[in-house]
Design a protein around this motif. Structure first.
Motif, mmCIF file in Angstrom:
data_model
loop_
_atom_site.group_PDB
_atom_site.id
_atom_site.type_symbol
_atom_site.label_atom_id
_atom_site.label_comp_id
_atom_site.label_asym_id
_atom_site.label_seq_id
_atom_site.Cartn_x
_atom_site.Cartn_y
_atom_site.Cartn_z
ATOM 1 N N UNK A 334 0.827 -1.208 0.000
ATOM 2 C CA UNK A 334 0.000 0.000 0.000
ATOM 3 C C UNK A 334 0.860 1.257 0.000
ATOM 4 N N UNK A 335 1.955 1.225 0.750
ATOM 5 C CA UNK A 335 2.845 2.380 0.826
ATOM 6 C C UNK A 335 3.550 2.617 -0.502
ATOM 7 N N UNK A 336 3.979 1.547 -1.158
ATOM 8 C CA UNK A 336 4.641 1.680 -2.453
ATOM 9 C C UNK A 336 3.685 2.249 -3.497
ATOM 10 N N UNK A 337 2.433 1.840 -3.438
ATOM 11 C CA UNK A 337 1.448 2.349 -4.395
ATOM 12 C C UNK A 337 1.268 3.857 -4.228
ATOM 13 N N UNK A 338 1.194 4.309 -2.981
ATOM 14 C CA UNK A 338 1.039 5.749 -2.729
ATOM 15 C C UNK A 338 2.257 6.510 -3.231
ATOM 16 N N UNK A 339 3.438 6.020 -2.903
ATOM 17 C CA UNK A 339 4.658 6.711 -3.317
ATOM 18 C C UNK A 339 4.778 6.773 -4.836
ATOM 19 N N UNK A 340 4.337 5.713 -5.497
ATOM 20 C CA UNK A 340 4.373 5.715 -6.960
ATOM 21 C C UNK A 340 3.429 6.766 -7.532
ATOM 22 N N UNK A 341 2.221 6.851 -6.953
ATOM 23 C CA UNK A 341 1.242 7.819 -7.444
ATOM 24 C C UNK A 341 1.651 9.248 -7.137
ATOM 25 N N UNK A 342 2.335 9.452 -6.019
ATOM 26 C CA UNK A 342 2.717 10.795 -5.613
ATOM 27 C C UNK A 342 4.029 11.261 -6.252
ATOM 28 N N UNK A 343 4.769 10.330 -6.814
ATOM 29 C CA UNK A 343 6.075 10.670 -7.351
ATOM 30 C C UNK A 343 5.944 11.626 -8.547
ATOM 31 N N UNK A 344 6.500 12.805 -8.396
ATOM 32 C CA UNK A 344 6.500 13.765 -9.494
ATOM 33 C C UNK A 344 5.150 14.386 -9.782
ATOM 34 N N UNK A 345 4.191 14.279 -8.861
ATOM 35 C CA UNK A 345 2.867 14.870 -9.103
ATOM 36 C C UNK A 345 2.535 15.840 -7.992
ATOM 37 N N UNK A 346 1.800 16.880 -8.356
ATOM 38 C CA UNK A 346 1.303 17.812 -7.365
ATOM 39 C C UNK A 346 -0.153 17.530 -7.093
ATOM 40 N N UNK A 347 -0.721 18.294 -6.208
ATOM 41 C CA UNK A 347 -2.137 18.113 -5.864
ATOM 42 C C UNK A 347 -2.951 19.227 -6.506
ATOM 43 N N UNK A 348 -3.671 18.962 -7.614
ATOM 44 C CA UNK A 348 -4.442 20.022 -8.259
ATOM 45 C C UNK A 348 -5.760 20.259 -7.534
ATOM 46 N N UNK A 349 -6.201 21.507 -7.592
ATOM 47 C CA UNK A 349 -7.514 21.848 -7.068
ATOM 48 C C UNK A 349 -8.544 21.490 -8.130
#
Length: 419
Positions: A334-349
């Protein structure tokens, strides 16, 4: 005919949404805890097992037997209870030795505790399903809003082109290209609505609701999903301390150990203690006496059950180790999945994102009407816009669900956005 069927399906879907109730996630979870049928059934099971603890504490009932005189073979006198008749009675109480009763109570207590952990485990699993369907439905509806707007704008442009086509001021081929674009977006919308209906049905079943649910989500709430200072080791330790399935496995091992001790205790014979009264059948009238009885452990000393219980302890110990390993790997995944999704991405509104693209596509449509951009450019903008919105909302769905899976893996509310 195919184009007509698709557009007709879209119109039907637009007009058959029915009455829906708008619920925040907190409101949905409150309804879920009160009305989910599986949870209600498991609550009753917990109560049933708690009642068995009370039953295990009770003593065995005493047994009573009597002999009523019927006279003799020479003179039959049924129920001759007079001074010359015979009456005999005895009462017997079974007394469990070697602590059997206490061990049975402990076994029932562990079983009740396991049932309570099973309730928590069921709630953990169903809550993940609830939140998954809730957020999937929310982001599908966000995409639906964009496709609806596209279909509305495209319909206005197509109507204008058809009118111009009748006057011969535009090429008929351009009208066909716009109709093909409309059919493609309408088909996407139909597929989207089918996904919405499936997620909505799952959500209704989880909530025990007879009405569809419209999720109400705040962008600020969604931004609370972030790892912060959590490390893999801290998350694993949290999971090992809080996972109800691990507690169930631990309880099963304790039950196996108590049962092993009980089976050894069952090899010890129990004592029968009682009293007897005999009016005329003994060496003296009105005889009273104490009775003692015990089984003789000659052939059956409970050897098979003791050996079986010993192997059950070893089995549950291995299963507990397996569960601990499984939990560690689930947290890591679960932690690896989050890190993969968050890698190089920001949080858009989401709101500002959709507003910005709405303005863009409106400007594209306006420039297309004015003839400032070609038909191919217009189609490219439209397709890129719808694809971008679908992909973005799909990413946001995956992101939120990845954090919810980490909640599930740790058995806690790391990101408790309902408060």
């Amino acid at each position: 005919m195919k184009q007509l069927r698709i557009i007709t399906s879209v119109l039907i879907l637009l007009t058959t949404k029915g009455f829906a109730q708008s619920l925040t996630l907190q409101e949905a979870e409150g309804r879920f805890l009160q009305h989910n049928y599986q949870l209600l059934a498991q609550r009753y099971q917990v109560n049933a097992n708690e009642a068995l603890v009370q039953q295990a504490r009770l003593w065995n009932n005493p047994s009573f037997s009597t002999t009523l005189g019927f006279g003799t073979t020479d003179k039959v006198q049924p129920f001759n209870l007079g001074s010359g008749g015979q009456v005999e009675g005895s009462i017997d109480q079974l007394i469990l030795l070697a602590g059997k009763r206490n061990k049975q109570v402990q076994l029932a207590q562990w079983n009740a505790a396991t049932s309570a952990a099973a309730f928590t485990e069921l709630m953990r699993m169903l809550r993940l399903q609830l939140r998954s369907n809730y957020y999937q439905l929310y982001f599908l509806k966000e995409t639906e809003k964009v496709l609806q707007e596209q279909l509305s704008n495209l319909q206005k442009i197509l109507d204008a082109y058809r009118s111009a086509d009748e006057k011969g001021s535009v090429a008929h081929a351009d009208v066909i290209r716009l109709q093909a674009l409309q059919v493609g977006i309408a088909n996407d919308y139909t597929d989207l609505r089918q996904q919405e209906l499936a997620a909505s049905l799952n959500l209704q079943q989880l909530l025990g609701s007879d009405q569809p649910v419209t999720p109400v989500v705040s962008g600020d709430v969604l931004s609370q999903y972030n790892l912060g200072r959590y490390t893999q080791q801290s998350l694993t330790d949290t999971a090992l301390a809080n996972r109800p399935d691990l507690l169930m496995a631990t309880n099963q091992l304790q039950m196996a150990k108590v049962n092993y001790r009980l089976q050894k205790a069952l090899a010890v014979p129990d004592l029968h203690l009682g009293a007897t009264y005999d009016r005329n059948g003994s060496y003296a009238p009105h005889f009273i006496g104490m009775t003692l009885g015990i089984d003789l452990p000659v052939w059956n000393r409970n050897q098979g059950n003791i050996r079986s219980a010993d192997y059950e302890v070893k089995t549950q110990d291995v299963l507990l180790q397996q569960q601990q390993f499984t939990i560690s790997t689930e947290v890591s995944s679960a932690l690896q999945k989050i890190r993969f999704l968050e890698k190089g991405t920001g949080w858009p509104d989401i709101k500002s994102f959709n507003t910005e693209y709405d303005k863009l596509i409106a400007e594209v449509a306006q420039n297309f009407r004015k003839g400032n951009i070609s038909l191919l450019q217009f189609i490219d903008y439209f397709n890129s816009y719808s694809d971008h919105v679908k992909h973005t909302n799909k990413f946001l769905t995956d992101r939120v669900l990845a954090y919810e899976e980490l909640n599930y893996a740790t058995g806690t509310e790391l990101f408790n956005i309902t408060q």
